[in-house]
Motif scaffolding. Structure first.
Motif, short mmCIF file in Angstrom:
data_model
loop_
_atom_site.label_atom_id
_atom_site.label_comp_id
_atom_site.label_asym_id
_atom_site.label_seq_id
_atom_site.Cartn_x
_atom_site.Cartn_y
_atom_site.Cartn_z
N THR A 85 1.55 5.62 -6.20
CA THR A 85 1.02 4.83 -7.30
C THR A 85 -0.33 5.38 -7.70
OG1 THR A 85 0.38 2.60 -8.01
CG2 THR A 85 -0.08 3.19 -5.73
N LYS B 212 -3.27 2.01 -4.03
CA LYS B 212 -3.58 3.16 -3.19
C LYS B 212 -5.04 3.10 -2.77
CE LYS B 212 -2.46 7.19 -4.86
NZ LYS B 212 -2.50 8.47 -5.62
N SER C 114 -3.64 9.55 4.67
CA SER C 114 -3.57 8.10 4.79
C SER C 114 -4.46 7.62 5.94
CB SER C 114 -2.12 7.64 5.04
OG SER C 114 -1.66 8.13 6.29
N ASP D 131 -5.69 2.10 -8.13
CA ASP D 131 -6.72 2.03 -7.08
C ASP D 131 -6.83 0.60 -6.58
OD1 ASP D 131 -9.51 1.70 -5.94
OD2 ASP D 131 -9.57 3.85 -6.40
N TYR D 132 -6.93 0.46 -5.27
CA TYR D 132 -6.96 -0.89 -4.69
C TYR D 132 -8.17 -1.69 -5.13
CZ TYR D 132 -10.71 0.07 -1.29
OH TYR D 132 -11.92 0.35 -0.70
N THR E 220 0.85 -1.18 0.00
CA THR E 220 0.00 0.00 0.00
C THR E 220 0.89 1.23 0.00
OG1 THR E 220 -0.12 -0.12 2.42
CG2 THR E 220 -1.90 -1.13 1.18
N SER E 221 0.60 2.17 -0.90
CA SER E 221 1.48 3.32 -1.07
C SER E 221 0.72 4.49 -1.67
CB SER E 221 2.65 2.94 -1.98
OG SER E 221 3.45 4.06 -2.31
N LEU E 222 1.22 5.69 -1.36
CA LEU E 222 0.70 6.89 -2.02
C LEU E 222 1.38 7.11 -3.36
CD1 LEU E 222 0.62 9.33 1.05
CD2 LEU E 222 -1.31 8.06 0.06
#
Length: 268
Positions: free
Chosen positions: A203, A240, A249, A206-207, A199-201
């Motif tokens: 990228t 993300k 977050s 969308d999850y 999980t990262s900002l």
């Protein structure tokens, strides 16, 4: 069967001092033991086949069949049952209003070798997790979604601290926990099947639109810093969770739960 209870009346009793010391990590590591408190937690442990070496009971406790079952289990395993005052239980637990049932357990194994990746399609992986409440919540999430377990990477909070055990609501006894450094984990992961999803900002993925393979290892970063760049680079997929407000977050444990349920839905 006769249950033998050892009465403890003094704060200076060696058994009291030994149990109380387990509130500190250095003593837990040295002794290879940890504390758990409350009838519910100890019953979860018993039902999972894990029995405390020492069972502490308050003299003021109410009769309960689950306490009777705990006493029988500890006695059958050759453990020690102590009976003592509320004040001494408070000394051991560090709480003004302690539970009337406490247990001293031998450490549970945490090596990667005990992990069977085929037992589930979802695994949680936490890197440098610092908050025991988050760790306990992640264990509960693992239990809720049927995840295989929780793998702690690098220097994480002790999963057997009193706070983490309490926050797990008993899941520490039912969900496998492993501990490893990053290099060891990556070497183990790449030796078999497994998709590493971070999980990262950093990228645009969308999850909710990602393809999750099985087994999927969900990597959650430190509460403050997130994942290091080199860890993100090692992931098979970065996703993300959109943030519609001013926060950038989610809480680490909340993010883990959101991701776990999405992976569960996608895999189904």
């Amino acid at each position: 069967m006769t249950i033998i209870r050892q009465p403890i009346t003094g704060f200076s009793n060696p058994a009291v001092k030994a149990a109380r010391a387990l509130r500190e990590k250095k003593h837990r590591k040295r002794e290879g033991r940890f504390l758990a408190e409350g009838l519910r937690l100890l019953t979860e442990a018993r039902e999972a086949g894990i029995v405390p070496e020492g069972l502490w009971l308050g003299q003021s406790r109410d009769p309960h069949p689950l306490v009777d079952a705990l006493e029988r289990a500890v006695s059958d395993e050759g453990g020690t049952i102590y009976e003592t005052s509320t004040d001494i239980l408070a000394k051991i637990s560090g709480k003004d209003n302690p539970q009337t049932v406490l247990g001293v357990f031998a450490d549970l194994p945490t090596g990667l070798a005990r992990i069977d990746r085929s037992r589930s399609g979802i695994w949680l992986v936490a890197q440098s997790l610092r908050d025991p409440g988050n760790l306990g919540t992640m264990l509960r999430t693992c239990d809720a979604v049927g995840a295989g377990g929780l793998i702690l990477i690098d220097q994480c909070v002790d999963p057997f601290s009193v706070e983490a055990v309490r926050a797990s609501m008993g899941a520490v006894f039912t969900v496998p926990v492993a501990q490893a450094d990053w290099a060891e984990f990556v070497g183990w992961l790449r030796a078999g099947p497994g998709q590493l999803v971070g999980t990262s900002l950093n990228t645009a993925h969308d999850y909710r639109g990602a393809d999750y393979a099985s087994p999927c290892f969900l990597l959650i970063g430190n509460e403050a810093q997130g994942l290091p760049e080199e860890y993100e680079a090692a992931c098979d997929l970065l996703v993300k969770i959109p943030m519609l407000g001013k926060a950038d977050s989610l809480n680490a444990a909340v993010a883990a739960a959101v991701m776990a349920y999405e992976v569960l839905a996608r895999q189904r």
